[in-house]
Design an enzyme around this catalytic site. Structure first.
Site, PDB file in Angstrom:
ATOM      1  N   LYS A 116       0.997  -1.271  -0.018  1.00 20.09           N
ATOM      2  CA  LYS A 116       0.180   0.093  -0.123  1.00 20.09           C
ATOM      3  C   LYS A 116       0.818   1.219  -0.013  1.00 20.09           C
ATOM      4  O   LYS A 116       0.567   2.258  -0.493  1.00 20.09           O
ATOM      5  CB  LYS A 116      -1.192  -0.151   1.183  1.00 20.09           C
ATOM      6  CG  LYS A 116      -2.113  -0.694   0.933  1.00 20.09           C
ATOM      7  CD  LYS A 116      -1.993  -2.242   1.376  1.00 20.09           C
ATOM      8  CE  LYS A 116      -3.215  -3.091   1.116  1.00 20.09           C
ATOM      9  NZ  LYS A 116      -2.923  -4.574   1.353  1.00 20.09           N
ATOM     10  N   GLU A 183      -3.143   7.118   5.894  1.00 20.50           N
ATOM     11  CA  GLU A 183      -3.965   7.783   4.787  1.00 20.50           C
ATOM     12  C   GLU A 183      -5.022   8.598   5.204  1.00 20.50           C
ATOM     13  O   GLU A 183      -5.339   8.369   6.630  1.00 20.50           O
ATOM     14  CB  GLU A 183      -4.410   6.925   3.959  1.00 20.50           C
ATOM     15  CG  GLU A 183      -5.369   5.923   4.462  1.00 20.50           C
ATOM     16  CD  GLU A 183      -5.856   4.932   3.608  1.00 20.50           C
ATOM     17  OE1 GLU A 183      -5.424   4.668   2.334  1.00 20.50           O
ATOM     18  OE2 GLU A 183      -6.896   4.133   3.783  1.00 20.50           O
ATOM     19  N   HIS A 218     -12.824  -2.121  10.894  1.00 18.99           N
ATOM     20  CA  HIS A 218     -12.285  -2.001   9.465  1.00 18.99           C
ATOM     21  C   HIS A 218     -12.119  -3.192   8.886  1.00 18.99           C
ATOM     22  O   HIS A 218     -11.502  -3.447   7.646  1.00 18.99           O
ATOM     23  CB  HIS A 218     -10.661  -1.275   9.570  1.00 18.99           C
ATOM     24  CG  HIS A 218     -10.900  -0.182  10.415  1.00 18.99           C
ATOM     25  ND1 HIS A 218     -11.581   1.074  10.012  1.00 18.99           N
ATOM     26  CD2 HIS A 218     -10.191   0.172  11.516  1.00 18.99           C
ATOM     27  CE1 HIS A 218     -11.330   2.009  10.957  1.00 18.99           C
ATOM     28  NE2 HIS A 218     -10.501   1.214  11.959  1.00 18.99           N
ATOM     29  N   ARG A 275      -5.220 -10.108  -5.527  1.00 17.22           N
ATOM     30  CA  ARG A 275      -5.297 -11.447  -5.255  1.00 17.22           C
ATOM     31  C   ARG A 275      -6.953 -11.524  -5.275  1.00 17.22           C
ATOM     32  O   ARG A 275      -7.589 -10.571  -5.418  1.00 17.22           O
ATOM     33  CB  ARG A 275      -5.091 -11.589  -3.798  1.00 17.22           C
ATOM     34  CG  ARG A 275      -5.688 -10.487  -2.693  1.00 17.22           C
ATOM     35  CD  ARG A 275      -5.351 -11.193  -1.233  1.00 17.22           C
ATOM     36  NE  ARG A 275      -5.413  -9.711  -0.533  1.00 17.22           N
ATOM     37  CZ  ARG A 275      -6.893  -9.692   0.077  1.00 17.22           C
ATOM     38  NH1 ARG A 275      -7.713 -10.271  -0.286  1.00 17.22           N
ATOM     39  NH2 ARG A 275      -6.933  -8.555   0.860  1.00 17.22           N
TER      40      ARG A 275
END
Length: 617
Positions: A116, A183, A218, A275
């Site tokens: 990421k 982020e 999350h 994936r």
């Protein structure tokens, strides 16, 4: 042509890949940790290989051993599943270097997007060292994997360091990589993603959208396709962006591009998962395809059709977890005695009746998927199937799922990622059947009377009494044996045997299916009860403020400076347990003084072990 596939994974996804392989006539190989020796995925494979590991959690991260297992078992291809090493470019290279087929994207594509941090750099997202008060709130995320592990929302800069430490620990445990990044956290946003599929000949499909906004910690709980109430232009734009991302890294195979959609319908790129996703069945249902079969076809070099298939109807998936949503989503362990859903819905699971739910891995028991012509029909179908499902074992989130699927905010497609933050108390409010304890008592009496216990008496006598715990409360049941049979106040007993009780209340007859396991666990329809002794043990009382382990696990750390004699407030974090690949915060139950602390880092504790005592003040 691929003849034998080793799945470098466990549980539900391994079983799901094996199912497609069997349909295609492909042999299968499973790998397993010592803890998984008797797991379903190891039992259904054609061949199995044990993987040694210092802990069960790290076993499936031993890439070099998995490659050796594939070669030793005669496999010619490796499917990574999701999680663990599925987005590890070095593992993909090791598979290819061993002369095996890698059922996934090229290592270079994994490197470009699976981390990421590198993906964020390509997208121009702020790095960790530039986070300031004005950037808050922010989201700390693991760089090497997904599934909610290593993810934390930070709303105050003073909390950032502690949350980074916790996120790194979780990421290391789950993925073998402790790298994390930060982020922006979009309040009130929706999590929308696009399934892509790309062959080796330049064709890339964008297979519609999925909404995965209902999340806890999350981690997704309910997913659906297509994403409802999404403007057509925005959905088309997301598909184009996903195809562009795939082409930019010469992608091959199945993947997902994820976005956060703000309340004003602006798309924020989150990541590209290189994936298969947990929620892939909803896309399969809507498009009438088998994504694993297509992965295998692409790995063999076969081309896709020029245009993707046409979407039909709506599909919704619910993840059934062994956890207690009303108590901090605490994972549950124990024997899964029975798991069955009605016909007409899809059940993907890595468990079967009698399996043990342990502490080492994710607590997801199964995924239940409904497909119907419209969203409203799919919602009703899935909620009904979950409500009617037979689930005998540890506490699950079944009631939460049913209530979520019927909540107005969800049925009208006005949900966002903060859904459970707003509605959890109302969604987890217990609604036990008030007649379940009586049905349990009558069934138990009938079962015992067959072997000489109970039975009616010729002379008047005191009522029979039984006690049960249900939804955290104790219930004392009184009933009589008479010449006419069993009687109880307020109801008419129509029928009673060890497995079925029929009661009539105010002219309405209802059936109660009763199942007993051991001496104390009773299930009446969908209600769980625990049989209690007639006379409670007066010595079985814990000191006020006792803090018990909510699950078996490992103490990973204790609050800094915490020692016997310290003053603590209710809700203060005292220590952290690691179980089922996540850290769980153990908080002070009351305000007072810490009078006992029985936990040290690295210590293994069992369920209900006494961790600490806080003397109330």
């Amino acid at each position: 042509m691929i003849s034998t596939v080793l799945v470098a994974n466990r549980g539900e996804i391994a079983c799901r890949v094996f199912r497609t392989c069997r349909e295609l006539g492909i042999r299968t190989v499973a790998v397993h940790s010592d803890a998984d020796e008797h797991a379903l995925h190891a039992r259904v494979a054609d061949a199995t290989v044990r993987l040694p590991g210092a802990t069960p959690q790290e076993t499936y991260l031993r890439g070099e051993l998995i490659v050796k297992a594939a070669v030793a078992a005669g496999a010619d291809a490796v499917h990574p599943g999701y999680g663990f090493l599925s987005e590890n470019a070095d593992f993909a290279r090791a598979v290819l270097d061993a002369g095996l087929v890698w059922i996934g994207p090229p290592p270079e594509a994994i490197e470009a997007m699976a981390s990421k941090t590198r993906a964020k750099e390509l997208m121009g997202i702020a790095s960790l060292d530039r986070v300031a008060e004005a950037d808050l709130p922010v989201l700390v995320k693991a760089a090497a994997g997904g599934g909610g592990r290593g993810m934390r929302v930070v709303r105050q800069l003073t909390d950032l360091e502690a949350e980074l430490t916790a996120a790194r620990a979780e990421a290391t445990s789950a993925f073998g990589d402790g790298e994390v990044f930060v982020e922006p956290y979009v309040e009130g946003g929706r999590h929308v993603e696009v399934q892509i599929l790309a062959d080796t000949h330049g064709t890339v499909w964008a297979l519609g959208t999925r909404d995965c906004s209902l999340q806890r910690r999350h981690q997704k709980v309910i997913e659906e396709s297509p994403a409802p109430s999404l403007p057509d232009q925005l959905a088309e734009e997301l598909g184009e962006l996903a195809i562009r991302a795939a082409r930019a890294v010469a992608y091959e195979g199945a993947g997902t591009v994820e976005f956060l959609i703000s309340p004003d319908n602006k798309a924020h790129f989150l990541e590209m998962n290189t994936r298969l996703q947990v929620e892939h069945p909803v896309t399969e249902a809507v498009f009438g395809i088998d994504l694993v079969a297509l992965q295998l076809r692409i790995a063999e070099g076969e081309p896709l059709e020029t245009d993707p298939p046409t979407a039909r109807g709506h599909a919704i998936e619910a993840r059934l977890y062994a956890e207690d949503p009303s108590h901090e989503w605490t994972p549950q362990t124990g024997t899964l005695h029975r798991l069955a859903v009605p016909n007409g819905v899809r059940l993907d699971t890595g468990y079967t009746d009698g399996d043990e739910i342990g502490v080492h891995y994710d607590p997801m028991l199964a995924k239940v998927v409904a497909h119907a012509p419209t969203r409203a029909e799919a919602l009703r179908k899935l909620a009904g199937a979950l409500e009617q499902a037979t689930i005998h074992g540890p506490i699950t989130n079944r009631a939460l799922l049913v209530n979520s699927l019927r909540h107005k905010e969800f049925t009208t497609a006005h949900m966002d990622t903060g859904f459970y933050d707003r509605h959890l108390p109302e969604l987890t409010k217990p609604t036990p059947d008030p007649h379940a304890p009586l049905a349990a008592a009558l069934a138990d009496t009938h079962g015992r009377s067959r072997f000489g216990g109970g039975g009616w008496r010729n002379l008047p006598s005191q009522p029979q009494v039984k006690r049960y715990a249900m939804a955290g409360e104790e219930h004392e049941i009184h009933y009589h044996h008479t010449r006419a049979g069993l009687t109880a106040e307020g109801v008419r007993v129509i029928h009673a045997d060890a497995a079925l009780v029929v009661l009539e209340v105010d002219g309405v007859r209802r059936k109660f299916e009763v199942t007993r396991y051991g001496s104390d666990q009773v299930y009446v329809n969908t209600t769980t009860l625990t049989a209690l002794p007639r006379f409670p043990d007066p010595t079985a009382q814990l000191a006020p403020g006792s803090l018990l382990a909510p699950m078996p696990g490992t103490v990973v750390r204790v609050a800094e400076g915490l020692a016997v004699g310290a003053a603590v407030k209710a809700g203060d974090p005292l220590l952290w347990l690691e179980a089922m690949k996540m850290e769980h915060k153990i908080m002070a139950p009351v305000t007072g003084q810490l009078t006992a602390l029985n936990a040290v880092p690295g210590q293994q504790v069992q369920l209900a072990a006494l961790l600490a005592v806080v003397q109330p003040t």
